[in-house]
Design an enzyme around this catalytic site. Structure first.
Site, PDB file in Angstrom:
ATOM      1  N   GLU A   1     -13.351 -13.198  14.158  1.00 20.17           N
ATOM      2  CA  GLU A   1     -13.602 -12.730  12.794  1.00 20.17           C
ATOM      3  C   GLU A   1     -13.775 -13.903  11.826  1.00 20.17           C
ATOM      4  OE1 GLU A   1     -11.739  -9.818   9.288  1.00 20.17           O
ATOM      5  OE2 GLU A   1     -10.703  -9.998  11.204  1.00 20.17           O
TER       6      GLU A   1
ATOM      7  N   SER B   1     -15.128  -3.806   6.447  1.00 14.08           N
ATOM      8  CA  SER B   1     -15.538  -3.125   5.215  1.00 14.08           C
ATOM      9  C   SER B   1     -15.416  -4.047   4.009  1.00 14.08           C
ATOM     10  CB  SER B   1     -14.738  -1.837   5.011  1.00 14.08           C
ATOM     11  OG  SER B   1     -13.353  -2.052   5.145  1.00 14.08           O
ATOM     12  N   GLY B   2     -14.532  -5.022   4.059  1.00 15.00           N
ATOM     13  CA  GLY B   2     -14.525  -6.150   3.134  1.00 15.00           C
ATOM     14  C   GLY B   2     -14.648  -5.857   1.660  1.00 15.00           C
ATOM     15  N   GLY B   3     -13.881  -4.913   1.142  1.00 16.59           N
ATOM     16  CA  GLY B   3     -13.916  -4.647  -0.284  1.00 16.59           C
ATOM     17  C   GLY B   3     -14.933  -3.613  -0.706  1.00 16.59           C
TER      18      GLY B   3
ATOM     19  N   LYS C   1     -16.484  -9.808  14.564  1.00 23.09           N
ATOM     20  CA  LYS C   1     -16.155  -9.005  13.376  1.00 23.09           C
ATOM     21  C   LYS C   1     -16.520  -9.808  12.133  1.00 23.09           C
ATOM     22  CE  LYS C   1     -12.579  -6.402  10.966  1.00 23.09           C
ATOM     23  NZ  LYS C   1     -11.239  -5.782  11.024  1.00 23.09           N
TER      24      LYS C   1
ATOM     25  N   ARG D   1      -9.423  -0.497   5.241  1.00 19.25           N
ATOM     26  CA  ARG D   1      -9.324   0.241   3.983  1.00 19.25           C
ATOM     27  C   ARG D   1     -10.322   1.408   3.914  1.00 19.25           C
ATOM     28  NH1 ARG D   1      -7.272  -1.610  -0.989  1.00 19.25           N
ATOM     29  NH2 ARG D   1      -7.298  -3.767  -0.237  1.00 19.25           N
TER      30      ARG D   1
ATOM     31  N   ARG E   1       0.826  -1.205   0.000  1.00 18.82           N
ATOM     32  CA  ARG E   1       0.000   0.000   0.000  1.00 18.82           C
ATOM     33  C   ARG E   1       0.860   1.255   0.000  1.00 18.82           C
ATOM     34  NH1 ARG E   1      -5.009  -1.972   3.967  1.00 18.82           N
ATOM     35  NH2 ARG E   1      -5.575  -3.759   2.648  1.00 18.82           N
TER      36      ARG E   1
END
Length: 404
Positions: A226, A310-312, A269, A342, A80
């Site tokens: 999670e 948020s997973g994409g 999560k 993200r 990143r």
């Protein structure tokens, strides 16, 4: 400041116990019963950390706040950083995390921050421990404890999460350093219509999550559990995601009960229920309908908070869907909130781009994103969004270990 954070945590826990509608209903029921039966596992009865675990979980799950997920491995962080022209060095990783943790007023919207092993022990440029910077903001430090994904033999590239070896020893060290919660990510995937996670993958990952949670609680860390049914390629619909998510979560909580994990001392999560990346995008109302239905069917009310990943999703979609959850289930027994990585970091990183002159502007966009999601958690978000638009992203799953 650390003492005031602990006091706040205990106060939130006490308030939650006094104000819980379910508690008052239970009291009403018990008065009408001729016999009361109380059962506590040996693990819970003999664990001196249980009051602290409950207080920490309640504090992190408080309304209007969520978690900043900043636990990316050095390899992932490096990719990143390199995407904005910044070299993957320890000092650059440290500077990036310092920008996040020192954003003025971040604690108004964030109650916990998940850190990577390296970050937990780092200091600011001025020599102050990151864990102390977070505590001064009223943010509880947390730590990623799993060591990555490995392919499960005999499956279609399904994965299991590694990291149970020496986990108790590591948890003791993390607690000593100031961490008060932990995170372990299990990834399950839907390969396409009618191609959900195998029983092997579900059982293996449920076991790993339960054993991890027990070890974390044994050593004073609130476990974030999670079980991610990850957003992937394919045109499967939202109902299929809901079906598989419900199945996965039900197995996970069965395993947690088998290991006597204290449910009011954990946080969940999960993913929101979304259709595959090749299917039409679902509206926030539809996402909320299937997501809250799934949670009501599979997550016990004892769990203080459900912190969605948020997973994409894009930054704006993450906020809008979070708002819709509150509207779909205004009297949820748990806090429906966020644990975003993200969705809080992507534009913040692009704004900074490793340049000192962009530091303040990057912190301002982080605060704006955190504030938007805080408002969405309380069901009062009105917009406009700080980062409007954007599309979904396919997350590439890395296997082979911790990726340090």
């Amino acid at each position: 400041m650390a003492t005031s954070l602990k006091g706040s945590m205990m106060g939130v826990a006490a308030q939650a116990r006094r104000g819980s509608g379910s508690s008052s209903r239970c009291a009403s029921i018990s008065r009408n019963c001729a016999v009361k039966v109380m059962a506590t596992s040996k693990f819970e009865a003999e664990n001196p950390f249980v009051p602290e675990l409950r207080a920490t979980a309640a504090y992190i799950a408080q309304r209007g706040k969520g978690i900043l997920a900043s636990d990316e491995s050095n390899a992932t962080t490096g990719k990143r950083l390199e995407s904005v022209g910044v070299d993957n060095t320890e000092d650059n990783r440290r500077a990036w995390r310092e920008l996040l943790y020192t954003a003025p007023g971040l604690g108004q919207y964030i109650s916990g921050a998940i850190m990577f092993d390296e970050t937990l022990y780092q200091k600011s440029a001025g020599g102050q421990q990151f864990v102390d910077i977070l505590k001064e903001q009223g943010i509880v430090p947390g730590i990623k404890v799993d060591t990555g994904l490995q392919v499960l033999p005999g499956t279609d590239e399904e994965t299991a999460t590694q990291g149970l070896d020496n986990l108790g020893v590591r948890c003791k060290k993390y607690y000593k350093q100031g961490a008060r919660f932990a995170k372990w990510r299990a990834v399950l995937r839907i390969a396409g219509p009618g191609q959900g996670p195998s029983t092997t993958a579900i059982m293996e990952n449920a076991h790993g999550l339960a054993r991890y949670a027990q070890i974390a609680q044994e050593n004073g860390l609130v476990p974030i559990v999670e079980p991610e049914v990850t957003l992937g390629l394919g045109d499967y619909n939202i109902e299929e995601t809901a079906f598989w998510s419900e199945r996965v979560y039900s197995h996970v909580f069965r395993a947690l009960n088998e290991y006597n994990v204290v449910l009011d001392g954990i946080l969940l999560k999960p993913n929101m229920c979304l259709p595959g990346l090749d299917a039409p995008t679902a509206s926030p109302a539809e996402v909320a309908k299937y997501t809250t239905r799934t949670m009501l069917r599979s997550v016990p009310a004892a769990v203080p908070g459900i912190h969605f990943l948020s997973g994409g999703m894009s930054e704006e979609e993450s906020t809008l869907n979070l708002q819709a959850l509150q509207e779909a289930c205004p009297n949820a027994p748990w806090s429906l909130t966020f644990s975003y990585g993200r969705a809080l970091q992507a534009t913040t990183l692009k704004t900074w781009a490793g340049k000192q002159e962009n530091w303040d502007a990057a912190q301002q966009i982080l605060l704006a994103l955190a504030k938007a999601n805080s408002e969405a958690q309380r069901g009062v978000y009105k917009g406009p969004h700080p980062v409007p638009g954007g599309g979904r992203i396919l997350q590439v799953l890395r296997t082979g270990g911790a990726g340090k």
